[in-house]
Write a protein that holds these residues in place. Structure first.
Motif, PDB file in Angstrom:
ATOM      1  N   ALA A 153      -4.083  -7.706   6.023  1.00 10.78           N
ATOM      2  CA  ALA A 153      -5.019  -6.424   6.428  1.00 10.78           C
ATOM      3  C   ALA A 153      -6.682  -6.517   6.278  1.00 10.78           C
ATOM      4  N   THR A 154      -7.342  -6.054   6.974  1.00 10.80           N
ATOM      5  CA  THR A 154      -8.369  -7.181   6.816  1.00 10.80           C
ATOM      6  C   THR A 154     -10.196  -5.978   7.223  1.00 10.80           C
ATOM      7  N   TRP A 155      -9.794  -4.755   8.450  1.00 10.49           N
ATOM      8  CA  TRP A 155     -10.667  -3.962   8.592  1.00 10.49           C
ATOM      9  C   TRP A 155      -9.837  -2.630   7.796  1.00 10.49           C
ATOM     10  N   LEU A 156     -10.230  -1.508   7.889  1.00  9.27           N
ATOM     11  CA  LEU A 156      -9.975  -0.308   6.731  1.00  9.27           C
ATOM     12  C   LEU A 156     -10.633   0.546   8.748  1.00  9.27           C
TER      13      LEU A 156
ATOM     14  N   VAL B 287       0.592  -1.284  -0.259  1.00  8.94           N
ATOM     15  CA  VAL B 287      -0.007  -0.110   0.103  1.00  8.94           C
ATOM     16  C   VAL B 287       0.810   1.260  -0.150  1.00  8.94           C
ATOM     17  N   ALA B 288       1.678   1.358   0.623  1.00 12.27           N
ATOM     18  CA  ALA B 288       2.576   2.276   0.807  1.00 12.27           C
ATOM     19  C   ALA B 288       3.450   2.328  -0.543  1.00 12.27           C
ATOM     20  N   GLY B 289       3.663   1.389  -1.358  1.00  9.61           N
ATOM     21  CA  GLY B 289       4.545   1.487  -2.278  1.00  9.61           C
ATOM     22  C   GLY B 289       3.812   2.381  -3.655  1.00  9.61           C
TER      23      GLY B 289
ATOM     24  N   GLY C  58       1.355  -6.365  -0.635  1.00 10.77           N
ATOM     25  CA  GLY C  58       1.734  -6.764  -0.022  1.00 10.77           C
ATOM     26  C   GLY C  58       0.813  -7.468   1.126  1.00 10.77           C
ATOM     27  N   ARG C  59       1.304  -6.690   2.578  1.00  9.23           N
ATOM     28  CA  ARG C  59       0.312  -7.706   3.497  1.00  9.23           C
ATOM     29  C   ARG C  59      -1.323  -7.396   3.367  1.00  9.23           C
ATOM     30  N   ALA C  60      -1.295  -6.294   1.891  1.00  9.81           N
ATOM     31  CA  ALA C  60      -2.845  -7.293   1.933  1.00  9.81           C
ATOM     32  C   ALA C  60      -3.312  -7.759   0.835  1.00  9.81           C
TER      33      ALA C  60
ATOM     34  N   GLY D  27       6.245   3.484   5.548  1.00  7.21           N
ATOM     35  CA  GLY D  27       5.373   2.350   5.180  1.00  7.21           C
ATOM     36  C   GLY D  27       4.943   2.525   6.695  1.00  7.21           C
ATOM     37  N   GLU D  28       3.657   1.616   6.979  1.00  8.70           N
ATOM     38  CA  GLU D  28       2.958   1.580   8.028  1.00  8.70           C
ATOM     39  C   GLU D  28       4.075   1.611   9.165  1.00  8.70           C
ATOM     40  N   ALA D  29       5.455   1.341   9.738  1.00  4.71           N
ATOM     41  CA  ALA D  29       6.186   1.348  10.627  1.00  4.71           C
ATOM     42  C   ALA D  29       6.536   3.210  10.681  1.00  4.71           C
TER      43      ALA D  29
ATOM     44  N   ALA E 254       0.168   4.030  12.514  1.00  2.65           N
ATOM     45  CA  ALA E 254       0.981   3.219  12.142  1.00  2.65           C
ATOM     46  C   ALA E 254       0.510   1.429  12.536  1.00  2.65           C
ATOM     47  N   GLY E 255       0.976   1.016  11.759  1.00  2.05           N
ATOM     48  CA  GLY E 255       0.711  -0.600  11.658  1.00  2.05           C
ATOM     49  C   GLY E 255      -0.625  -1.097  10.952  1.00  2.05           C
ATOM     50  N   THR E 256      -1.126  -0.232   9.735  1.00  2.22           N
ATOM     51  CA  THR E 256      -1.784  -0.349   9.157  1.00  2.22           C
ATOM     52  C   THR E 256      -2.279   0.613   7.728  1.00  2.22           C
ATOM     53  N   VAL E 257      -3.017   0.114   6.895  1.00  2.00           N
ATOM     54  CA  VAL E 257      -2.918   0.489   5.465  1.00  2.00           C
ATOM     55  C   VAL E 257      -3.302   1.764   5.313  1.00  2.00           C
ATOM     56  N   GLY E 258      -4.196   2.132   6.378  1.00  2.00           N
ATOM     57  CA  GLY E 258      -4.300   4.159   6.113  1.00  2.00           C
ATOM     58  C   GLY E 258      -3.137   4.192   6.459  1.00  2.00           C
TER      59      GLY E 258
ATOM     60  N   ALA F 273      13.334  -9.030  -7.486  1.00  2.00           N
ATOM     61  CA  ALA F 273      14.101  -8.415  -6.057  1.00  2.00           C
ATOM     62  C   ALA F 273      14.682  -7.632  -6.121  1.00  2.00           C
ATOM     63  N   VAL F 274      15.054  -6.527  -5.443  1.00  2.00           N
ATOM     64  CA  VAL F 274      15.840  -5.466  -4.779  1.00  2.00           C
ATOM     65  C   VAL F 274      16.775  -5.946  -3.872  1.00  2.00           C
ATOM     66  N   THR F 275      18.353  -6.701  -3.994  1.00  2.00           N
ATOM     67  CA  THR F 275      19.375  -6.553  -3.421  1.00  2.00           C
ATOM     68  C   THR F 275      20.064  -6.011  -3.442  1.00  2.00           C
TER      69      THR F 275
ATOM     70  N   LEU G  30       9.382  -1.110  -7.621  1.00  2.00           N
ATOM     71  CA  LEU G  30      10.056  -2.895  -7.881  1.00  2.00           C
ATOM     72  C   LEU G  30       9.647  -3.864  -6.923  1.00  2.00           C
ATOM     73  N   GLU G  31       9.110  -4.810  -7.602  1.00  2.00           N
ATOM     74  CA  GLU G  31       8.746  -5.445  -6.099  1.00  2.00           C
ATOM     75  C   GLU G  31       8.518  -7.292  -6.541  1.00  2.00           C
ATOM     76  N   SER G  32       9.549  -7.865  -5.323  1.00  2.00           N
ATOM     77  CA  SER G  32       9.668  -8.755  -5.286  1.00  2.00           C
ATOM     78  C   SER G  32       9.114 -10.218  -6.001  1.00  2.00           C
ATOM     79  N   SER G  33       7.525 -10.546  -5.187  1.00  2.00           N
ATOM     80  CA  SER G  33       6.858 -11.052  -5.962  1.00  2.00           C
ATOM     81  C   SER G  33       5.594 -10.746  -7.128  1.00  2.00           C
TER      82      SER G  33
HETATM   83  C1  LIG Z   1      -3.060 -10.472   9.765  1.00  2.00           C
HETATM   84  C2  LIG Z   1      -2.985  -9.157   9.442  1.00  2.00           C
HETATM   85  C3  LIG Z   1      -3.842  -8.524   9.788  1.00  2.00           C
HETATM   86  C4  LIG Z   1      -3.891  -7.164   9.593  1.00  2.00           C
HETATM   87  N1  LIG Z   1      -4.940  -6.565   9.991  1.00  2.00           N
HETATM   88  C5  LIG Z   1      -5.072  -5.382   8.886  1.00  2.00           C
HETATM   89  C6  LIG Z   1      -6.361  -4.402   9.543  1.00  2.00           C
HETATM   90  O1  LIG Z   1      -7.258  -5.123   9.484  1.00  2.00           O
HETATM   91  N2  LIG Z   1      -6.459  -3.222   9.415  1.00  2.00           N
HETATM   92  C7  LIG Z   1      -5.326  -2.511   8.525  1.00  2.00           C
HETATM   93  O2  LIG Z   1      -5.066  -0.899   8.469  1.00  2.00           O
HETATM   94  N3  LIG Z   1      -4.221  -2.839   8.912  1.00  2.00           N
HETATM   95  C8  LIG Z   1      -4.016  -4.208   8.886  1.00  2.00           C
HETATM   96  N4  LIG Z   1      -2.666  -5.365   9.388  1.00  2.00           N
HETATM   97  C9  LIG Z   1      -1.646  -4.457   8.859  1.00  2.00           C
HETATM   98  C10 LIG Z   1      -1.147  -3.968   7.175  1.00  2.00           C
HETATM   99  O3  LIG Z   1      -2.029  -4.743   6.211  1.00  2.00           O
HETATM  100  C11 LIG Z   1      -0.183  -3.058   7.064  1.00  2.00           C
HETATM  101  O4  LIG Z   1      -0.063  -2.658   7.621  1.00  2.00           O
HETATM  102  C12 LIG Z   1      -0.024  -2.733   5.510  1.00  2.00           C
HETATM  103  O5  LIG Z   1      -0.510  -3.532   4.132  1.00  2.00           O
HETATM  104  C13 LIG Z   1       1.709  -2.234   5.282  1.00  2.00           C
HETATM  105  O6  LIG Z   1       1.466  -1.859   4.033  1.00  2.00           O
HETATM  106  P1  LIG Z   1       3.312  -1.664   3.219  1.00  2.00           P
HETATM  107  O7  LIG Z   1       3.504  -0.608   2.500  1.00  2.00           O
HETATM  108  O8  LIG Z   1       4.051  -0.525   4.105  1.00  2.00           O
HETATM  109  O9  LIG Z   1       4.257  -2.788   3.647  1.00  2.00           O
HETATM  110  P2  LIG Z   1       4.260  -4.479   2.596  1.00  2.00           P
HETATM  111  O10 LIG Z   1       2.852  -4.436   2.372  1.00  2.00           O
HETATM  112  O11 LIG Z   1       4.887  -4.717   3.620  1.00  2.00           O
HETATM  113  O12 LIG Z   1       4.937  -3.530   1.429  1.00  2.00           O
HETATM  114  C14 LIG Z   1       6.142  -3.926   1.150  1.00  2.00           C
HETATM  115  C15 LIG Z   1       6.317  -4.879   0.006  1.00  2.00           C
HETATM  116  O13 LIG Z   1       7.751  -5.083  -0.681  1.00  2.00           O
HETATM  117  C16 LIG Z   1       7.908  -5.781  -1.187  1.00  2.00           C
HETATM  118  N5  LIG Z   1       9.038  -6.412  -1.049  1.00  2.00           N
HETATM  119  C17 LIG Z   1       9.549  -7.124   0.175  1.00  2.00           C
HETATM  120  N6  LIG Z   1      11.998  -7.573  -0.671  1.00  2.00           N
HETATM  121  C18 LIG Z   1      11.904  -6.498  -1.419  1.00  2.00           C
HETATM  122  C19 LIG Z   1      12.724  -6.916  -1.970  1.00  2.00           C
HETATM  123  N7  LIG Z   1      13.520  -7.182  -1.405  1.00  2.00           N
HETATM  124  N8  LIG Z   1      12.537  -6.425  -3.475  1.00  2.00           N
HETATM  125  C20 LIG Z   1      11.151  -5.159  -3.799  1.00  2.00           C
HETATM  126  N9  LIG Z   1      10.155  -5.878  -3.389  1.00  2.00           N
HETATM  127  C21 LIG Z   1      10.862  -6.471  -1.810  1.00  2.00           C
HETATM  128  C22 LIG Z   1       6.755  -6.937  -0.386  1.00  2.00           C
HETATM  129  O14 LIG Z   1       6.887  -8.344  -1.012  1.00  2.00           O
HETATM  130  C23 LIG Z   1       5.044  -6.300  -0.537  1.00  2.00           C
HETATM  131  O15 LIG Z   1       5.036  -5.927  -1.358  1.00  2.00           O
HETATM  132  C24 LIG Z   1      -2.643  -6.330   9.082  1.00  2.00           C
HETATM  133  C25 LIG Z   1      -1.526  -7.438   8.510  1.00  2.00           C
HETATM  134  C26 LIG Z   1      -1.409  -8.992   8.931  1.00  2.00           C
HETATM  135  C27 LIG Z   1      -0.104  -9.512   8.387  1.00  2.00           C
END
Ligand SMILES: Cc1cc2nc3c(=O)[nH]c(=O)nc-3n(C[C@H](O)[C@H](O)[C@H](O)COP(=O)(O)OP(=O)(O)OC[C@H]3O[C@@H](n4cnc5c(N)ncnc54)[C@H](O)[C@@H]3O)c2cc1C
Length: 416
Positions: A56-59, A13-15, A40-42, A389-391, A398-402, A199-201, A32-35
């Protein structure tokens, strides 16, 4: 060598937010996406013919969650999860009495007061902050909910300020198509060019930016890195020059929590007599003891979602999927009876703990490290290298898709 104004690492989501924002201002962007997928985590998969979010399940905090408005603008079906949610608390397999509910509410109130006071005075572990109520028989239940289930964290290693700062408020919405589905349908087209299976190295950010990947090198004026702190901490990407101590310390201060989500299907013609949207929690009798919660027939779908978080989730991830299924069956039997558990036909387990591209669910700050999120998000090299990113979110999301979306938008502004 392929060039762009900005390279974004990761199509979560952040990317996607960073790329969409930069594109809208006329910059050239390459994601650039590894998968082989976005989100990602959605990540939404079909279970019993319906969408099931493995991550991620809820907004959350819908009133200030930008994805809620984007969803509305794109005609996405949204459901107010709170309006249809019923709560059921079980004590040793029986429904909680009014006295149980009152004791639980009073413990939750005391917990909050102690934790908030401790967060003003310093930044101890959440578990230490609430130690004065160690004799309360409902402490373990409240603590499990606040740390392991919501924050995916170990209360003994979890900054009380990070707990306070990211306590979620407001409405919770479901995206009927699933959040992963929404990322693919709506957010990915906004982001432009995405290179999958890349995959970025390495990232050289000495002059301009050169990014080394499994499929070749790419160049840009700046780079936004959105991989999780688990991926960063594992050293999956080599940085040259090496990252400054402020960044490596921040990464170390933000370990990944784990929330393992499961989908439970079964042969229950009467749906166990439970209304759709009912969430089941159990009383936890000892601090840090294993526990689960279930969410029945979410959105009317034909499955029960289960959640196990924190140190128990990490222990199960190490033990493997079959051990996780046994654990789920045992908790299911405790809460819904052995007959209901005996009719389970399939348990699908999300594998965020063993997934090398995420290495956990979302991060939390260690005691004394509540400032690590801001430190990680500070741009380097005058905006040449930015972590997002969420971090990195410091506004309570923090920790959410929003929060991830907002972090991507903000990083795009810094890079531009
Ligand atoms: C079980 C679970 C339940 C959750 N429930 C909720 C919820 O209900 N509501 C909510 O808001 N949030 C929820 N979250 C949290 C939410 O999913 C995350 O906060 C958010 O999706 C993080 O997004 P991001 O873009 O920061 O990171 P990511 O989604 O991790 O995106 C990073 C991307 O980088 C890619 N990547 C990794 N390494 C490399 C590399 N070397 N080269 C290239 N690409 C790479 C990954 O494949 C990934 O696609 C939940 C998460 C989990 C796991």
């Amino acid at each position: 060598m392929k060039q762009a104004n900005v390279i974004v690492i990761g199509a979560g989501v952040a990317g996607l937010a960073a790329a969409a924002t930069l594109r809208a201002t006329g910059r050239t962007v390459l994601v650039l996406e590894s998968s082989n997928r976005v989100g990602g985590r959605a990540w939404t998969v079909p279970i019993a013919g319906r969408p099931f979010d493995l991550g991620a399940t809820w907004l959350h905090d819908a009133e200030r969650n930008p994805l809620a408005q984007i969803a509305r603008d794109h005609g996405a079906a949204l459901v107010d999860a709170d309006a249809v949610r019923a709560r059921r608390l079980l004590v040793d397999g029986r429904p909680a009495t009014p006295a149980d509910h009152a004791a639980y509410a009073s413990a939750a109130d005391r917990f909050e007061k102690l934790a908030l006071a401790a967060a003003v005075a310093g930044d101890p572990a959440l578990a230490d902050a609430v130690a004065p109520m160690a004799d309360d028989p409902w402490l373990a239940t409240v603590e499990t909910w606040e740390a392991a289930q919501i924050a995916a964290a170990d209360a003994r290693d979890f900054s009380v300020r990070d707990w306070r700062d990211n306590a979620l408020d407001g409405a919770n919405l479901w995206l009927v198509e699933g959040i992963g589905g929404f990322c693919g349908r709506v957010l990915a087209p906004m982001a432009g060019e995405i290179r999958y299976n890349t995959a970025v190295t390495g990232v050289n950010w000495g002059g301009g930016v050169t990014v080394s990947t499994s499929t070749g090198e790419f160049a840009a004026a700046s780079c936004i890195v959105t991989v999780s702190t688990g991926v960063l901490g594992a050293g999956a990407i080599r940085f040259d020059p090496m990252l400054p101590a402020a960044i490596t310390d921040a990464i170390a201060g933000l370990p990944m929590g784990l929330l393992t989500k499961v989908a439970v299907e079964g042969n229950w013609p009467d749906r166990l007599g439970i209304a759709p949207g009912t969430s089941l929690r159990q009383r936890v009798t000892a601090r840090f003891a294993p526990a689960m919660s279930f969410h029945c027939w979410p959105n009317g779908h034909d499955y029960i979602a289960g959640f196990v978080g924190g140190p128990t989730a990490w222990a199960l991830a190490r033990a493997g999927e079959d051990a996780t299924r046994d654990f789920v069956r045992a908790r299911f039997a405790e809460m819904l009876g052995p007959d209901a558990a005996g009719n389970i036909t399939r348990i699908t387990v999300s594998g965020w703990g063993s997934d090398q591209l995420h290495r956990g669910a979302y991060c939390y700050a260690r005691p004394g490290r509540a400032g690590a999120r801001a430190a990680l998000g500070a741009p380097l090299g005058g905006g040449r290298l930015i972590f997002a990113g969420e971090a990195t979110r410091t506004d309570g999301l923090a920790g959410t898709v929003g929060g991830a979306w907002l972090a991507g938008v903000e990083a795009a502004g810094l890079a531009a």
